[in-house]
Motif scaffolding. Structure first.
Motif, PDB file in Angstrom:
ATOM      1  N   LEU A 167       0.666  -1.154   0.035  1.00 45.74           N
ATOM      2  CA  LEU A 167      -0.066   0.002  -0.080  1.00 45.74           C
ATOM      3  C   LEU A 167       0.871   0.834  -0.312  1.00 45.74           C
ATOM      4  N   ALA A 168       1.466   1.219   0.898  1.00 45.64           N
ATOM      5  CA  ALA A 168       2.659   2.669   1.088  1.00 45.64           C
ATOM      6  C   ALA A 168       3.707   2.512  -0.497  1.00 45.64           C
ATOM      7  N   ILE A 169       4.015   1.339  -1.456  1.00 41.05           N
ATOM      8  CA  ILE A 169       4.663   2.140  -2.177  1.00 41.05           C
ATOM      9  C   ILE A 169       3.687   2.120  -3.664  1.00 41.05           C
ATOM     10  N   GLN A 170       1.763   1.889  -3.680  1.00 43.29           N
ATOM     11  CA  GLN A 170       1.092   2.215  -4.624  1.00 43.29           C
ATOM     12  C   GLN A 170       0.567   3.790  -4.099  1.00 43.29           C
ATOM     13  N   MET A 171       1.294   4.225  -2.547  1.00 41.79           N
ATOM     14  CA  MET A 171       0.610   5.704  -2.528  1.00 41.79           C
ATOM     15  C   MET A 171       1.739   6.422  -3.289  1.00 41.79           C
ATOM     16  N   GLU A 172       2.994   5.986  -2.878  1.00 38.75           N
ATOM     17  CA  GLU A 172       4.082   7.054  -3.783  1.00 38.75           C
ATOM     18  C   GLU A 172       4.462   6.816  -5.082  1.00 38.75           C
ATOM     19  N   ARG A 173       3.677   5.599  -5.870  1.00 36.92           N
ATOM     20  CA  ARG A 173       3.167   5.794  -6.875  1.00 36.92           C
ATOM     21  C   ARG A 173       2.736   6.902  -7.528  1.00 36.92           C
ATOM     22  N   VAL A 174       0.813   7.267  -7.545  1.00 34.93           N
ATOM     23  CA  VAL A 174       0.433   7.624  -7.350  1.00 34.93           C
ATOM     24  C   VAL A 174       0.071   9.774  -6.877  1.00 34.93           C
ATOM     25  N   GLN A 175       1.666   9.429  -6.215  1.00 40.17           N
ATOM     26  CA  GLN A 175       2.406  10.373  -5.383  1.00 40.17           C
ATOM     27  C   GLN A 175       0.735  11.215  -4.936  1.00 40.17           C
ATOM     28  N   ILE A 176       0.543  10.860  -3.944  1.00 43.53           N
ATOM     29  CA  ILE A 176      -0.394  11.406  -3.366  1.00 43.53           C
ATOM     30  C   ILE A 176      -1.092  12.154  -1.651  1.00 43.53           C
ATOM     31  N   ALA A 177       1.246  12.380  -1.655  1.00 36.44           N
ATOM     32  CA  ALA A 177       0.654  13.001  -0.515  1.00 36.44           C
ATOM     33  C   ALA A 177       1.536  14.648  -1.338  1.00 36.44           C
ATOM     34  N   ASP A 178       1.530  14.835  -2.923  1.00 37.06           N
ATOM     35  CA  ASP A 178       1.977  15.269  -3.677  1.00 37.06           C
ATOM     36  C   ASP A 178       0.649  16.290  -4.107  1.00 37.06           C
ATOM     37  N   TYR A 179      -0.614  15.265  -3.756  1.00 40.00           N
ATOM     38  CA  TYR A 179      -1.519  15.940  -4.667  1.00 40.00           C
ATOM     39  C   TYR A 179      -2.794  16.465  -3.374  1.00 40.00           C
ATOM     40  N   ILE A 180      -2.585  16.038  -2.382  1.00 39.30           N
ATOM     41  CA  ILE A 180      -3.102  16.496  -1.160  1.00 39.30           C
ATOM     42  C   ILE A 180      -2.496  17.988  -0.873  1.00 39.30           C
ATOM     43  N   ALA A 181      -1.336  18.051  -1.193  1.00 38.76           N
ATOM     44  CA  ALA A 181      -0.641  19.214  -0.443  1.00 38.76           C
ATOM     45  C   ALA A 181      -1.038  20.076  -1.891  1.00 38.76           C
TER      46      ALA A 181
END
Length: 105
Positions: A20-34
């Motif tokens: 899950l962490a790898i997949q979230m990193e792939r979609v760059q969820i943190a950048d999207y939320i920022a």
């Protein structure tokens, strides 16, 4: 036996969390939320994207239309009986429209 089952379950959960962490990193969820937390930056990026897309469409259509007109002129020069007259009329209409547009500017 219960310890073995629990450790296997914990290992499975750990592997799933890693995936899950790898997949979230792939979609760059943190950048999207920022990005969502900064509406001005989101507006600016969307504005620039829209401008770039509009310029790309205009340039692409211009090149496409110029190519079509070029080939239509070449076909018109072949003096094909029916098609040549039709193509020549289309080229005249397009050139007249271009001259009208140029005189307006």
């Amino acid at each position: 036996m219960a310890d073995k089952s629990n450790s296997h379950t914990i290992e499975t959960i750990g592997k799933k969390l890693d995936e899950l962490a790898i997949q979230m990193e792939r979609v760059q969820i943190a950048d999207y939320i920022a990005l969502l937390n900064k509406p001005r930056r989101l507006f600016f990026l969307n504005l620039m994207t829209g401008i770039a897309r509009g310029i790309g469409i205009a340039l692409g259509f211009t090149i496409f239309a110029a190519t079509i007109i070029y080939f239509l002129q070449k076909l018109g020069a072949l003096n094909l009986p029916i098609i040549g007259d039709y193509i020549a009329e289309i080229v005249k209409i397009v050139q007249a429209q271009l001259n009208v547009d140029a005189s307006i500017r």
